[in-house]
Each structure stands twice: as C-alpha cells, then as structure tokens.
Write a protein that holds these residues in place. Structure first.
Motif, short mmCIF file in Angstrom:
data_model
loop_
_atom_site.label_atom_id
_atom_site.label_comp_id
_atom_site.label_asym_id
_atom_site.label_seq_id
_atom_site.Cartn_x
_atom_site.Cartn_y
_atom_site.Cartn_z
N VAL A 51 -29.78 10.31 7.08
CA VAL A 51 -30.47 9.02 7.00
C VAL A 51 -30.80 8.70 5.54
O VAL A 51 -30.59 7.57 5.07
CB VAL A 51 -31.76 9.02 7.86
CG1 VAL A 51 -32.62 7.82 7.58
CG2 VAL A 51 -31.39 9.08 9.33
N SER A 52 -31.31 9.67 4.82
CA SER A 52 -31.69 9.47 3.43
C SER A 52 -30.48 9.09 2.59
O SER A 52 -30.54 8.17 1.77
CB SER A 52 -32.34 10.73 2.87
OG SER A 52 -32.69 10.54 1.53
N TRP A 53 -29.37 9.80 2.78
CA TRP A 53 -28.16 9.50 1.99
C TRP A 53 -27.65 8.10 2.30
O TRP A 53 -27.29 7.35 1.40
CB TRP A 53 -27.08 10.53 2.26
CG TRP A 53 -25.84 10.21 1.47
CD1 TRP A 53 -24.71 9.64 1.95
CD2 TRP A 53 -25.66 10.38 0.07
NE1 TRP A 53 -23.82 9.47 0.92
CE2 TRP A 53 -24.38 9.92 -0.25
CE3 TRP A 53 -26.45 10.90 -0.95
CZ2 TRP A 53 -23.86 9.95 -1.53
CZ3 TRP A 53 -25.94 10.94 -2.23
CH2 TRP A 53 -24.67 10.46 -2.52
N SER A 54 -27.64 7.71 3.57
CA SER A 54 -27.14 6.38 3.92
C SER A 54 -28.04 5.28 3.38
O SER A 54 -27.56 4.19 3.06
CB SER A 54 -26.98 6.24 5.43
OG SER A 54 -28.23 6.23 6.07
N LEU A 55 -29.32 5.57 3.23
CA LEU A 55 -30.26 4.56 2.73
C LEU A 55 -30.32 4.52 1.22
O LEU A 55 -30.27 3.45 0.62
CB LEU A 55 -31.65 4.85 3.30
CG LEU A 55 -32.74 3.84 3.01
CD1 LEU A 55 -32.38 2.50 3.64
CD2 LEU A 55 -34.07 4.33 3.56
N HIS A 56 -30.40 5.68 0.55
CA HIS A 56 -30.65 5.73 -0.89
C HIS A 56 -29.43 6.08 -1.74
O HIS A 56 -29.44 5.82 -2.94
CB HIS A 56 -31.75 6.77 -1.19
CG HIS A 56 -33.04 6.47 -0.53
ND1 HIS A 56 -33.84 5.41 -0.88
CD2 HIS A 56 -33.68 7.08 0.49
CE1 HIS A 56 -34.92 5.39 -0.12
NE2 HIS A 56 -34.84 6.39 0.73
N LYS A 57 -28.43 6.74 -1.17
CA LYS A 57 -27.26 7.22 -1.93
C LYS A 57 -27.69 8.08 -3.12
O LYS A 57 -27.18 7.96 -4.22
CB LYS A 57 -26.39 6.06 -2.43
CG LYS A 57 -25.85 5.16 -1.36
CD LYS A 57 -24.82 5.86 -0.51
CE LYS A 57 -24.09 4.90 0.40
NZ LYS A 57 -24.66 4.76 1.70
N SER A 58 -28.66 8.97 -2.90
CA SER A 58 -29.20 9.82 -3.95
C SER A 58 -29.32 11.25 -3.44
O SER A 58 -29.95 11.49 -2.40
CB SER A 58 -30.58 9.32 -4.38
OG SER A 58 -31.23 10.27 -5.19
N ILE A 59 -28.75 12.18 -4.18
CA ILE A 59 -28.83 13.58 -3.79
C ILE A 59 -30.28 14.07 -3.88
O ILE A 59 -30.73 14.82 -3.01
CB ILE A 59 -27.91 14.45 -4.66
CG1 ILE A 59 -26.45 14.09 -4.35
CG2 ILE A 59 -28.16 15.92 -4.44
CD1 ILE A 59 -25.44 14.76 -5.24
N LEU A 60 -31.00 13.65 -4.91
CA LEU A 60 -32.40 14.07 -5.05
C LEU A 60 -33.23 13.67 -3.83
O LEU A 60 -33.94 14.49 -3.26
CB LEU A 60 -33.02 13.48 -6.32
CG LEU A 60 -34.50 13.78 -6.53
CD1 LEU A 60 -34.71 15.29 -6.67
CD2 LEU A 60 -35.03 13.06 -7.74
N TRP A 61 -33.12 12.40 -3.41
CA TRP A 61 -33.88 11.96 -2.23
C TRP A 61 -33.41 12.68 -0.97
O TRP A 61 -34.22 13.02 -0.10
CB TRP A 61 -33.79 10.45 -2.04
CG TRP A 61 -34.71 9.70 -2.92
CD1 TRP A 61 -34.38 8.85 -3.92
CD2 TRP A 61 -36.15 9.76 -2.91
NE1 TRP A 61 -35.52 8.37 -4.53
CE2 TRP A 61 -36.61 8.91 -3.93
CE3 TRP A 61 -37.09 10.45 -2.14
CZ2 TRP A 61 -37.96 8.73 -4.19
CZ3 TRP A 61 -38.44 10.26 -2.41
CH2 TRP A 61 -38.85 9.41 -3.42
N ALA A 62 -32.10 12.92 -0.85
CA ALA A 62 -31.59 13.63 0.32
C ALA A 62 -32.17 15.04 0.40
O ALA A 62 -32.53 15.51 1.48
CB ALA A 62 -30.06 13.67 0.27
#
Length: 58
Positions: free
Chosen positions: A23-34
């Motif tokens: 979900v995080s990757w699909s929303l933010h496209k950021s490895i850090l947030w994922a």
C-alpha cells in the motif's frame, strides 16, 4: 512436531507488513516510506483503511 515457517514468514515478514509495504509503495513510490510502514505493519494498514474514503465499508 514443530511448525515449519517458509518463505516470507521465515524471513520475519508478516502479512500485515507485506500489505503495508504494498500500500505504501503504491501511494508514495518511496522505499523509505515503504520500510517505515512495513515496520508498523497492521497499524499502518488499519490507519490507511480508516483515513481513506470507502475505508472498511467500500
């Protein structure tokens, strides 16, 4: 008899973490947030469902 974990479970990745990372990757496209959301696991999944239109009830 011992239960044997395989794949992601053996690596210590639970279902909540896997969903949170996806979900995080699909929303933010950021490895850090994922990574951050993966650590939070189910807390992030529940937060996401509560704060988005449709949430639990579609």
């Amino acid at each position: 008899m011992k239960d044997r974990a395989t794949g992601a479970a053996r690596a210590g990745i639970g279902l909540g973490s896997a969903i949170a990372v996806a979900v995080s990757w699909s929303l933010h496209k950021s490895i850090l947030w994922a990574v951050i959301h993966g650590v939070l696991g189910w807390f992030y999944v529940i937060y996401y469902m509560l704060t988005r239109p449709g949430g639990f009830f579609g």
